[in-house]
Design a protein around this motif. Sequence first.
Motif, PDB file in Angstrom:
ATOM      1  N   THR A   9       2.179   3.411  11.706  1.00 50.25           N
ATOM      2  CA  THR A   9       3.313   2.622  12.185  1.00 50.25           C
ATOM      3  C   THR A   9       2.829   1.360  12.885  1.00 50.25           C
ATOM      4  O   THR A   9       1.648   1.208  13.204  1.00 50.25           O
ATOM      5  CB  THR A   9       4.173   3.434  13.173  1.00 50.25           C
ATOM      6  OG1 THR A   9       3.368   3.784  14.321  1.00 50.25           O
ATOM      7  CG2 THR A   9       4.713   4.690  12.519  1.00 50.25           C
ATOM      8  N   SER A  10       3.759   0.471  13.152  1.00 50.26           N
ATOM      9  CA  SER A  10       3.459  -0.746  13.899  1.00 50.26           C
ATOM     10  C   SER A  10       3.529  -0.425  15.388  1.00 50.26           C
ATOM     11  O   SER A  10       4.467  -0.785  16.092  1.00 50.26           O
ATOM     12  CB  SER A  10       4.454  -1.858  13.541  1.00 50.26           C
ATOM     13  OG  SER A  10       4.173  -3.025  14.269  1.00 50.26           O
ATOM     14  N   GLY A  11       2.506   0.277  15.878  1.00 47.09           N
ATOM     15  CA  GLY A  11       2.484   0.710  17.272  1.00 47.09           C
ATOM     16  C   GLY A  11       3.335   1.948  17.491  1.00 47.09           C
ATOM     17  O   GLY A  11       4.057   2.419  16.596  1.00 47.09           O
TER      18      GLY A  11
ATOM     19  N   PHE B  17       8.574  -2.442   4.155  1.00 42.54           N
ATOM     20  CA  PHE B  17       7.775  -2.220   2.940  1.00 42.54           C
ATOM     21  C   PHE B  17       6.326  -1.856   3.247  1.00 42.54           C
ATOM     22  O   PHE B  17       5.432  -2.079   2.435  1.00 42.54           O
ATOM     23  CB  PHE B  17       7.822  -3.448   2.013  1.00 42.54           C
ATOM     24  CG  PHE B  17       8.782  -3.263   0.869  1.00 42.54           C
ATOM     25  CD1 PHE B  17       8.394  -2.589  -0.269  1.00 42.54           C
ATOM     26  CD2 PHE B  17      10.076  -3.742   0.962  1.00 42.54           C
ATOM     27  CE1 PHE B  17       9.272  -2.407  -1.324  1.00 42.54           C
ATOM     28  CE2 PHE B  17      10.969  -3.562  -0.077  1.00 42.54           C
ATOM     29  CZ  PHE B  17      10.575  -2.891  -1.225  1.00 42.54           C
ATOM     30  N   GLY B  18       6.096  -1.290   4.412  1.00 41.59           N
ATOM     31  CA  GLY B  18       4.761  -0.794   4.715  1.00 41.59           C
ATOM     32  C   GLY B  18       3.971  -1.731   5.593  1.00 41.59           C
ATOM     33  O   GLY B  18       4.295  -2.899   5.772  1.00 41.59           O
ATOM     34  N   HIS B  19       2.901  -1.202   6.137  1.00 41.22           N
ATOM     35  CA  HIS B  19       2.107  -1.904   7.128  1.00 41.22           C
ATOM     36  C   HIS B  19       1.134  -2.879   6.471  1.00 41.22           C
ATOM     37  O   HIS B  19       0.715  -2.680   5.328  1.00 41.22           O
ATOM     38  CB  HIS B  19       1.335  -0.875   7.959  1.00 41.22           C
ATOM     39  CG  HIS B  19       1.100  -1.285   9.360  1.00 41.22           C
ATOM     40  ND1 HIS B  19       2.115  -1.420  10.273  1.00 41.22           N
ATOM     41  CD2 HIS B  19      -0.035  -1.629  10.011  1.00 41.22           C
ATOM     42  CE1 HIS B  19       1.608  -1.802  11.425  1.00 41.22           C
ATOM     43  NE2 HIS B  19       0.305  -1.944  11.290  1.00 41.22           N
ATOM     44  N   SER B  20       0.757  -3.926   7.210  1.00 41.79           N
ATOM     45  CA  SER B  20      -0.200  -4.912   6.715  1.00 41.79           C
ATOM     46  C   SER B  20      -1.519  -4.244   6.331  1.00 41.79           C
ATOM     47  O   SER B  20      -2.128  -3.547   7.135  1.00 41.79           O
ATOM     48  CB  SER B  20      -0.468  -5.962   7.807  1.00 41.79           C
ATOM     49  OG  SER B  20      -1.684  -6.651   7.561  1.00 41.79           O
TER      50      SER B  20
ATOM     51  N   LYS C 150      10.643   3.663   7.073  1.00 44.89           N
ATOM     52  CA  LYS C 150       9.760   2.532   7.388  1.00 44.89           C
ATOM     53  C   LYS C 150       9.646   1.594   6.200  1.00 44.89           C
ATOM     54  O   LYS C 150       9.640   0.364   6.354  1.00 44.89           O
ATOM     55  CB  LYS C 150       8.374   3.026   7.809  1.00 44.89           C
ATOM     56  CG  LYS C 150       7.382   1.892   8.080  1.00 44.89           C
ATOM     57  CD  LYS C 150       6.081   2.385   8.654  1.00 44.89           C
ATOM     58  CE  LYS C 150       5.003   1.301   8.615  1.00 44.89           C
ATOM     59  NZ  LYS C 150       5.394   0.046   9.275  1.00 44.89           N
ATOM     60  N   GLN C 151       9.574   2.152   5.007  1.00 44.74           N
ATOM     61  CA  GLN C 151       9.481   1.305   3.821  1.00 44.74           C
ATOM     62  C   GLN C 151      10.741   0.447   3.672  1.00 44.74           C
ATOM     63  O   GLN C 151      10.666  -0.713   3.259  1.00 44.74           O
ATOM     64  CB  GLN C 151       9.266   2.155   2.567  1.00 44.74           C
ATOM     65  CG  GLN C 151       8.964   1.303   1.327  1.00 44.74           C
ATOM     66  CD  GLN C 151       8.787   2.139   0.080  1.00 44.74           C
ATOM     67  OE1 GLN C 151       9.493   3.117  -0.122  1.00 44.74           O
ATOM     68  NE2 GLN C 151       7.843   1.752  -0.763  1.00 44.74           N
TER      69      GLN C 151
ATOM     70  N   ASP D 135       0.852  -1.184   0.000  1.00 47.71           N
ATOM     71  CA  ASP D 135       0.000   0.000   0.000  1.00 47.71           C
ATOM     72  C   ASP D 135       0.896   1.245   0.000  1.00 47.71           C
ATOM     73  O   ASP D 135       2.120   1.151  -0.127  1.00 47.71           O
ATOM     74  CB  ASP D 135      -0.921  -0.019   1.225  1.00 47.71           C
ATOM     75  CG  ASP D 135      -2.227   0.745   0.991  1.00 47.71           C
ATOM     76  OD1 ASP D 135      -2.198   1.723   0.228  1.00 47.71           O
ATOM     77  OD2 ASP D 135      -3.248   0.364   1.578  1.00 47.71           O
ATOM     78  N   HIS D 136       0.295   2.403   0.182  1.00 42.02           N
ATOM     79  CA  HIS D 136       1.043   3.657   0.221  1.00 42.02           C
ATOM     80  C   HIS D 136       2.076   3.598   1.343  1.00 42.02           C
ATOM     81  O   HIS D 136       1.779   3.086   2.437  1.00 42.02           O
ATOM     82  CB  HIS D 136       0.079   4.820   0.456  1.00 42.02           C
ATOM     83  CG  HIS D 136       0.692   6.169   0.228  1.00 42.02           C
ATOM     84  ND1 HIS D 136       1.565   6.762   1.128  1.00 42.02           N
ATOM     85  CD2 HIS D 136       0.568   7.047  -0.811  1.00 42.02           C
ATOM     86  CE1 HIS D 136       1.940   7.931   0.668  1.00 42.02           C
ATOM     87  NE2 HIS D 136       1.358   8.133  -0.510  1.00 42.02           N
ATOM     88  N   PRO D 137       3.296   4.094   1.113  1.00 41.40           N
ATOM     89  CA  PRO D 137       4.342   4.023   2.149  1.00 41.40           C
ATOM     90  C   PRO D 137       3.936   4.646   3.486  1.00 41.40           C
ATOM     91  O   PRO D 137       4.417   4.216   4.545  1.00 41.40           O
ATOM     92  CB  PRO D 137       5.511   4.785   1.517  1.00 41.40           C
ATOM     93  CG  PRO D 137       5.291   4.680   0.047  1.00 41.40           C
ATOM     94  CD  PRO D 137       3.811   4.680  -0.136  1.00 41.40           C
TER      95      PRO D 137
END
Length: 478
Positions: A185-187, A353-356, A348-349, A153-155
Amino acid sequence: MEWKPDKNNSKAVYKQIADYMEKGIQNGLFPIDKPLPSERKLAEAYKVNRSTIVSAYAELEANGLVEKRRGSGTVVSKDIWGLAKKRIPSWNKYIERGSFQANMPVAQRIRNISEEETLVNFASGELSDELMPDEYVRKIIKSGEFSGHLGYDHPQGNIGLRETIGEHVKRYKGINAKPESILVTSGAQQAIHLIIECLLKPGDAVVIENPSYHYSLPIFKSAGLNVFHLDINKNGFNPEDLIDLHKKHQIKMIFLNPIFQNPTGTLLSVAKRKRILDLSSEFGIPIVEDDPYSLLNYTGEDTATLKSLDENGNVLYISSLTKIAASGFRIGWVIGPQPVIERLSDAKQQFDFGHSIFSQWLGNEFLRSEYFETHIQSLKIRLEQKRDKMIKSITELLQDQVDYFFPHGGIHLWCRLKMGIDEIKLLEQSIEEGVIFTPGSILGTKSGFMRLTYGKASDEEIPIGIKRLAKALGKITS
């Protein structure tokens, strides 16, 4: 075996055991080609976890001193000098030489045993199963309405979720944020890591509260930052202390949790919140505001975030669904100037490569639902009840030994041990009695404190846990 490892020694216990056994092999205490004590037997003899012995034997094996044989256990190698035998890497040495710091040993111990069913858990910072919106999330999943793609998805995160976050922070936090100024973000912890890695460099001076959750994060040390403290009392910290710190050390960033702070539960007054923003603008120092708990307000006090009061764009704002819904969502966000968000997004990417997309869909559906408001109101009532139940038990059983900061929100009770008791020794005794907490020394520079978190334990477990804690205190003070 009269020798015992020294648990107060700075050298890791498994290293002490490996060094002792290496000397024993050299001087014949442990004969060549003879079985060594089993991992379980050695763990009992040295009063350590079996995993510690496994690490010690792995160290000896990596050095070619011992070998594992099926049916015989671990034996001293015939080929001690490695003349005929291939060697394996000394993985423990690689682990120790890495630049990213490990958690404190006490923190690792708490994490490793915190899921044992027999323990009453006052250490975990997450909500109990009964407080999480499991049933509603199952309804979302069963609805079958997921129509998104399963690719990257989008970064910065799914646009629908970022729009919902913007609406959420506007309604509940008074923050104006466009989707392009939001990174998913992941938390919250990943957000903190990204900020440190992308916006600071080794040698930079930063400020955190003392005590604070940030104190426990190895990332500050791993990044080579110089960390200075704003001391916390029952009224939070004194913003004026920042002036001297900046004059002496040229502070580059301030990390704060001003609303129902972790671990003290303190709420920084509006006047102090405005003053710290004034100082941030005067000195040009950015503030990272970590806000997990402002929605968990039991009394209706003014919990305006720093970001909502920020007129100059000095605040990077972090929040998440972890403390108000479920840690398993792994949905957090950073709000800040667009160039900063783009920089963090790029990093983050590179990491993941981005969040689920699926967890983002779940988070979006939950956050924008009518149920969200119902959940928050119910959660506040339940947490206030848990707090009162814990304080009642402390008053009945620990009144002469413990005092505490009274929190009006959040999930933590910050306690002082009146008799100068070593909280690490108390932790070990408490584990034996069946209760676990977070020692204050993990979270700050002062000893003799402990954090009791009432969000994880069930209503029935809270008085049981305090009773066990009282028993442990009695044993180490008798």
